[in-house]
Motif scaffolding. Structure first.
Motif, PDB file in Angstrom:
ATOM      1  N   GLY A  59       0.796  -1.226   0.000  1.00  0.00           N
ATOM      2  CA  GLY A  59       0.000   0.000   0.000  1.00  0.00           C
ATOM      3  C   GLY A  59       0.825   1.271   0.000  1.00  0.00           C
ATOM      4  O   GLY A  59       0.272   2.363   0.027  1.00  0.00           O
ATOM      5  N   ASN A  61       3.283   4.090  -1.699  1.00  0.00           N
ATOM      6  CA  ASN A  61       3.526   4.609  -3.049  1.00  0.00           C
ATOM      7  C   ASN A  61       4.985   4.940  -3.347  1.00  0.00           C
ATOM      8  O   ASN A  61       5.394   4.912  -4.492  1.00  0.00           O
ATOM      9  CB  ASN A  61       2.694   5.873  -3.267  1.00  0.00           C
ATOM     10  CG  ASN A  61       1.220   5.561  -3.487  1.00  0.00           C
ATOM     11  OD1 ASN A  61       0.881   4.571  -4.138  1.00  0.00           O
ATOM     12  ND2 ASN A  61       0.340   6.380  -2.933  1.00  0.00           N
ATOM     13  N   PRO A  90       2.455  10.982  -5.719  1.00  0.00           N
ATOM     14  CA  PRO A  90       1.275  11.277  -4.920  1.00  0.00           C
ATOM     15  C   PRO A  90       1.699  11.638  -3.501  1.00  0.00           C
ATOM     16  O   PRO A  90       2.634  11.039  -2.964  1.00  0.00           O
ATOM     17  CB  PRO A  90       0.474   9.971  -4.926  1.00  0.00           C
ATOM     18  CG  PRO A  90       1.257   8.956  -5.665  1.00  0.00           C
ATOM     19  CD  PRO A  90       2.561   9.551  -6.073  1.00  0.00           C
ATOM     20  N   GLN A 103       3.054  10.375   3.581  1.00  0.00           N
ATOM     21  CA  GLN A 103       2.127   9.241   3.464  1.00  0.00           C
ATOM     22  C   GLN A 103       1.952   8.569   4.816  1.00  0.00           C
ATOM     23  O   GLN A 103       2.814   8.662   5.680  1.00  0.00           O
ATOM     24  CB  GLN A 103       2.644   8.281   2.405  1.00  0.00           C
ATOM     25  CG  GLN A 103       3.603   7.219   2.894  1.00  0.00           C
ATOM     26  CD  GLN A 103       3.045   5.868   2.587  1.00  0.00           C
ATOM     27  OE1 GLN A 103       2.697   5.598   1.460  1.00  0.00           O
ATOM     28  NE2 GLN A 103       2.929   5.015   3.596  1.00  0.00           N
ATOM     29  N   PRO A 104       0.786   7.890   5.017  1.00  0.00           N
ATOM     30  CA  PRO A 104       0.570   7.237   6.300  1.00  0.00           C
ATOM     31  C   PRO A 104       1.575   6.114   6.527  1.00  0.00           C
ATOM     32  O   PRO A 104       1.972   5.440   5.576  1.00  0.00           O
ATOM     33  CB  PRO A 104      -0.844   6.668   6.182  1.00  0.00           C
ATOM     34  CG  PRO A 104      -1.422   7.175   4.913  1.00  0.00           C
ATOM     35  CD  PRO A 104      -0.314   7.694   4.074  1.00  0.00           C
ATOM     36  N   GLU A 228      -6.571   2.290  -9.065  1.00  0.00           N
ATOM     37  CA  GLU A 228      -6.395   3.748  -8.876  1.00  0.00           C
ATOM     38  C   GLU A 228      -6.399   4.097  -7.394  1.00  0.00           C
ATOM     39  O   GLU A 228      -5.880   5.138  -6.986  1.00  0.00           O
ATOM     40  CB  GLU A 228      -7.511   4.560  -9.556  1.00  0.00           C
ATOM     41  CG  GLU A 228      -7.949   4.095 -10.917  1.00  0.00           C
ATOM     42  CD  GLU A 228      -8.792   2.818 -10.858  1.00  0.00           C
ATOM     43  OE1 GLU A 228      -8.361   1.831 -11.512  1.00  0.00           O
ATOM     44  OE2 GLU A 228      -9.823   2.770 -10.163  1.00  0.00           O
ATOM     45  N   SER A 229      -7.009   3.226  -6.571  1.00  0.00           N
ATOM     46  CA  SER A 229      -7.076   3.505  -5.136  1.00  0.00           C
ATOM     47  C   SER A 229      -5.697   3.358  -4.484  1.00  0.00           C
ATOM     48  O   SER A 229      -5.515   3.708  -3.321  1.00  0.00           O
ATOM     49  CB  SER A 229      -8.036   2.522  -4.470  1.00  0.00           C
ATOM     50  OG  SER A 229      -7.472   1.221  -4.494  1.00  0.00           O
ATOM     51  N   GLY A 230      -4.733   2.816  -5.245  1.00  0.00           N
ATOM     52  CA  GLY A 230      -3.400   2.620  -4.673  1.00  0.00           C
ATOM     53  C   GLY A 230      -3.281   1.301  -3.938  1.00  0.00           C
ATOM     54  O   GLY A 230      -2.279   1.048  -3.265  1.00  0.00           O
TER      55      GLY A 230
HETATM   56  C1  LIG Z   1      -1.146   6.231  -3.292  1.00  0.00           C
HETATM   57  O1  LIG Z   1      -1.469   6.906  -4.486  1.00  0.00           O
HETATM   58  C2  LIG Z   1      -2.833   6.864  -4.873  1.00  0.00           C
HETATM   59  C3  LIG Z   1      -2.993   7.631  -6.148  1.00  0.00           C
HETATM   60  O2  LIG Z   1      -2.125   7.162  -7.119  1.00  0.00           O
HETATM   61  C4  LIG Z   1      -3.693   7.466  -3.775  1.00  0.00           C
HETATM   62  O3  LIG Z   1      -5.060   7.343  -4.131  1.00  0.00           O
HETATM   63  C5  LIG Z   1      -3.429   6.751  -2.461  1.00  0.00           C
HETATM   64  O4  LIG Z   1      -4.151   7.368  -1.420  1.00  0.00           O
HETATM   65  C6  LIG Z   1      -1.954   6.776  -2.131  1.00  0.00           C
HETATM   66  N1  LIG Z   1      -1.713   5.945  -0.969  1.00  0.00           N
HETATM   67  C7  LIG Z   1      -1.141   6.372   0.141  1.00  0.00           C
HETATM   68  C8  LIG Z   1      -1.018   5.373   1.237  1.00  0.00           C
HETATM   69  O5  LIG Z   1      -0.729   7.508   0.268  1.00  0.00           O
END
Ligand SMILES: *[C@@H]1O[C@H](CO)[C@@H](O)[C@H](O)[C@H]1NC(C)=O
Ligand SMILES: *[C@@H]1O[C@H](CO)[C@@H](O)[C@H](O)[C@H]1NC(C)=O
Length: 404
Positions: A59, A61, A90, A103-104, A228-230
């Motif tokens: 999960g 990115n 992202p 990111q988390p 697309e949700s990653g």
């Molecule tokens: C990873 O990227 C996607 C878009 O490409 C985004 O929707 C998702 O929230 C991101 N995941 C994290 C954990 O940041």
């Protein structure tokens, strides 16, 4: 004469191109038993000896790590805010002129990880499917240097998180883009020992498969949805215990199941958990097991009594996920080693966790269920391929060809 030389040159260029597109890469996977964290090891930077252990996360990115653990920082470069690289990450941000990544934390300990986005080289191994062959360098490799305070929750040998999401900058895609190979990767998580992480894998040489007999690991396909949700999500049409489908409200399966390499035991919405546990208990008792209360996070445990405890084995009811396949439903079947966990010598618990009534995801498939299966994430076709339990074939993810 000239024509022939040209032809030879042409044929060898063609061969080189073909060879290149068949290139495959292999990294090790280690399980840190106390925390059940699965990590791989890569070398980063110009120093040949700077191995870093990175938690595998489907999960995440962008890879993030403790850059203080890189031996030589001489080839590390900051990525600027204005660069196209920064703009396409992202969760990017800006700190004056350097690119930031937010990111988390996949382990949920500290809420958001922030770090400077940098580039260096990473080195990994090519493979014939079974052995590590020569080292190759991935350059530039883009990742983020996270602050020290974000490393809580990671077990000591682990220095960061390797991004494996379906996005644009996960580690595997940086490799497939750099070497112009098919955008896919495969994980064979070990229950112990060293497992296999292939990038652009062609042959999976895990004996007895693809040995002298040439027999490949049999794989079953199902589509990946909502990438697309990653996340990697598969549709689930039904859940079976000992071949009988659970009766569930259809909307409980609507969200499908997310795959995770950081969740140790599959987490289910309360209603799914209860239906599964009830059916499993009924069948287990019919097989001669006794109910034995709960243990820690596990709500349903069983005394094995005098039942056969051997093999892949361990005679408990099989659990299957019904999934959409090319020609109707296909099933992903889980046996004893993946459905229950020992908590005492003669007591096992259903290795699934009740996630409550309002979980973020209705179903998250965890590593206890995934280990000793070959699981391939093919982003060229958006299909997930999974094998039978390798244990049924008297092999495992930690089986390697003998070194002659
Ligand atoms: C990873 O990227 C996607 C878009 O490409 C985004 O929707 C998702 O929230 C991101 N995941 C994290 C954990 O940041
Ligand atoms: C695995 O080993 C068991 C016992 O040694 C044997 O009965 C079984 O046929 C073997 N299975 C395969 C697929 O080779």
């Amino acid at each position: 004469m000239g024509g022939l030389t040209h032809l030879i040159v042409f044929v060898s260029i063609l061969a080189a191109i073909t060879l290149k597109s068949e290139a495959q890469y292999l990294l090790p996977i280690t399980k840190h038993e106390p925390t059940k964290q699965f990590y791989t090891t890569i070398n980063i930077g110009s120093s040949a000896k700077s191995p870093l252990n990175l938690l595998l996360d489907l999960g995440t990115n962008l890879t993030w790590l403790n850059c203080r653990q890189i031996k030589s920082l001489s080839s590390l470069r900051l990525v600027t805010c204005q660069s196209s690289t920064c703009k396409s990450i992202p969760g990017n941000g800006c700190d004056g002129k350097t690119c930031l990544y937010r990111q988390p934390n996949p382990l949920g300990k500290s809420p958001v990880v922030t770090g400077r986005v940098v580039q260096d080289s990473a080195s990994i191994s090519t493979t014939d499917g079974g052995k590590f062959l020569s080292k190759v360098s991935v350059r530039p490799f883009t990742f983020s240097c996270a602050e020290e305070k974000h490393f809580q929750g990671l077990s000591p040998p682990v220095a960061g998180v390797m991004a494996l999401s379906p996005g644009k900058f996960p580690f595997w895609r940086q490799v497939t883009t750099a070497f112009n190979v098919i955008p896919k990767f495969s994980l064979c998580l070990p229950s112990s020992g060293t497992g296999h992480f292939y990038i652009a894998g062609v042959h999976y040489l895990i004996p007895p498969f693809n040995g002298p007999s040439g027999r490949p690991i049999p794989m079953t396909l199902t589509p990946l949805k909502n990438i697309e949700s990653g996340n990697y999500i598969i549709s689930v049409t039904s859940i079976y215990v000992a071949g009988i489908p659970l009766s569930l409200k259809p909307n409980l399966l609507d969200g499908g199941a997310k795959l995770s390499t950081v969740v140790p035991y599959t987490v289910l919405h309360t209603d799914i958990y209860n239906a599964l546990a009830q059916s499993f208990t009924l069948k287990a008792k019919a097989m001669g097991l006794y109910e034995a209360g709960s243990s820690g996070q596990f709500k349903d445990c069983f005394d094995l009594g005098g039942t056969d405890r051997a093999g892949a084995g361990l005679k408990v009811p099989a659990i299957e996920l019904g999934l959409p396949g090319r020609a109707g439903e296909v099933k992903w079947k889980f046996h004893g080693k993946n459905t229950v966990v020992y908590v005492m010598e003669t007591v096992v618990c259903l290795a699934f966790v009740d996630g409550g009534k309002t979980p973020n995801d209705l179903m998250v498939i965890g590593t206890h269920q995934l280990q000793d299966y070959m699981v391939e994430f093919d982003l060229s076709t958006t299909l997930l391929a999974f094998s039978d339990s390798l244990l049924l074939h008297n092999t495992s993810c930690s089986s390697w060809p003998s070194q002659k």
